[in-house]
Design an enzyme around this catalytic site. Sequence first.
Site, PDB file in Angstrom:
ATOM      1  N   GLU A 172       0.816  -1.223   0.000  1.00  0.00           N
ATOM      2  CA  GLU A 172       0.000   0.000   0.000  1.00  0.00           C
ATOM      3  C   GLU A 172       0.850   1.275   0.000  1.00  0.00           C
ATOM      4  O   GLU A 172       1.227   1.787   1.049  1.00  0.00           O
ATOM      5  CB  GLU A 172      -0.938   0.013   1.225  1.00  0.00           C
ATOM      6  CG  GLU A 172      -1.846   1.247   1.241  1.00  0.00           C
ATOM      7  CD  GLU A 172      -2.787   1.310   2.445  1.00  0.00           C
ATOM      8  OE1 GLU A 172      -2.660   0.492   3.367  1.00  0.00           O
ATOM      9  OE2 GLU A 172      -3.641   2.196   2.448  1.00  0.00           O
ATOM     10  N   LYS A 214      -2.451  -1.990  -3.209  1.00  0.00           N
ATOM     11  CA  LYS A 214      -3.498  -1.127  -2.630  1.00  0.00           C
ATOM     12  C   LYS A 214      -3.088   0.332  -2.813  1.00  0.00           C
ATOM     13  O   LYS A 214      -2.443   0.930  -1.955  1.00  0.00           O
ATOM     14  CB  LYS A 214      -3.684  -1.465  -1.152  1.00  0.00           C
ATOM     15  CG  LYS A 214      -4.680  -0.575  -0.430  1.00  0.00           C
ATOM     16  CD  LYS A 214      -5.094  -1.149   0.915  1.00  0.00           C
ATOM     17  CE  LYS A 214      -5.956  -0.158   1.676  1.00  0.00           C
ATOM     18  NZ  LYS A 214      -6.661  -0.767   2.801  1.00  0.00           N
TER      19      LYS A 214
HETATM   20  P1  13P Z   1      -9.275   4.268   4.078  1.00  0.00           P
HETATM   21  O1  13P Z   1     -10.110   3.513   3.070  1.00  0.00           O
HETATM   22  O2  13P Z   1     -10.098   4.889   5.178  1.00  0.00           O
HETATM   23  O3  13P Z   1      -8.311   5.208   3.443  1.00  0.00           O
HETATM   24  O4  13P Z   1      -8.407   3.177   4.845  1.00  0.00           O
HETATM   25  C1  13P Z   1      -7.781   2.195   4.113  1.00  0.00           C
HETATM   26  C2  13P Z   1      -6.544   1.777   4.780  1.00  0.00           C
HETATM   27  O5  13P Z   1      -6.343   0.620   5.046  1.00  0.00           O
HETATM   28  C3  13P Z   1      -5.522   2.792   5.084  1.00  0.00           C
HETATM   29  O6  13P Z   1      -4.326   2.165   5.406  1.00  0.00           O
END
Ligand code: 13P
Length: 334
Positions: A172, A214
Site C-alpha cells: 500500500e 493497494k
Molecule cells: P481508508 O479507506 O479509510 O483510506 O483506509 C484504508 C486503509 O487501510 C488505510 O491504510
Amino acid sequence: MKINEIAKQMVLKGKGILAADESTGTMTKRLASVKVESNEKNRLTFRHTIFTSKNISKYISGVILFDETIRQNKDGKTISEILNNQNILPGIKVDKGAKKLVGSDETVTEGLDGLRERLKEYYNLGARFAKWRGVYKIDTQYPSQNCIVANAHALARYAALVQETNMVPIVEPEVLMDGKHNIKKCYDVTSKVLEETVKQLRIAGIDFSGMVLKPNMILNGKESGIKNNKDEVADFTLKCIQNNLPTETPGVAFLSGGQSEFEATENLNQINRQNKSSFAFTYSFGRALQQSALKTWAKDIKNIEAVQKVFDERSEMNSLAAKGEWSADLENAA
Ligand code: 13P
C-alpha cells in the site's frame, strides 16, 4: 492454500476487502467523532457487529485486522475463527506506523525489525495476508526522492518476508489527497511512486502473482477547489496502474483515502466500467465502508441490527461498483 490462490480469492469478482485495522490511536479518533468511549470492549463490539453482519460473506473476501483484534475472542471463538467460518480471509496490519524521515517533513514507515517472527505468530493466529502502508504527501518540494525510495525499499522487504511466510502482502503506497494540486500532479507523483515500488519489489524477488496492490485513486487535491470528474479519475487511475503494475498481479484493491462513501463507490464503478486490462479492481476501504455504520452505532449502541444493515448496504454498493454495475439510482433506493 498457495499465495497466488489466496491473492485471487482476495480480489474475486464482486468482493473486496474491509480495512478494519485502525490502530488504537486512529480508532480512538473515529470513536470520539461519534462520541463513543474508546476502550477494548467498545472497539471489539463495533468490529464484531460488522464482522457478523448478515451479508458480509457475499461482499467481503478478507478483513484486515489490527494486532489487538486478532487476539480477541467473542463467545468462545477467536476473531479469525469467526471470519473463517464465513469463508472470509483474516489479514493483519504489520507495519508500525509512519515515522518522521530524517531531515524532512515526510515519513518513512517502520516495523521491519523482528517482522519475520511476528509474521509467524500472526500466521498461527490465522492470518493469511498482511498489510503495510507507505505514505507520501504532495507539496511544492514533496514527495522527495528519499521518501519515495525509502518507503519503496521498506515495502519490498516487508513483502518478501510476508511471501516467505506463505501469506499475501498487500502493498500500500498511499499518495495522500491533501493539498492544492490538480489531478495531473497526482498522476505524475503516483506514477513515480508506483514505478519505484515495483522496481524495489522486483529487486526483492517478489512473486507478483501472490500480492495485491493497494493504491490511491488519482484525484484532484482536496484543497484544490476542483471537483473530481469520474471519467477523468478512471482514465488517469487506469493508465497509472497499467503503466506500472506487472500483469501477473491478479488485482488492485483501492484505499478510500478520505473520499466520501458515495465518491469512493462512484469512482470505483467508473474504473471498472472503463477497465480493459486483466487486473481486477476492487475495494480495500476503511472509512468508505464503515463511516455510516459507525454513525448508526453511535445513535444507539445496542441496536446491532441497524448497524449491520447499514454496513451490508454499503458493502453491496461497493460490490456492484467492483463489477461496474452500480448506479446512483441504486444508492438512493437503498
Ligand atoms: P481508508 O479507506 O479509510 O483510506 O483506509 C484504508 C486503509 O487501510 C488505510 O491504510
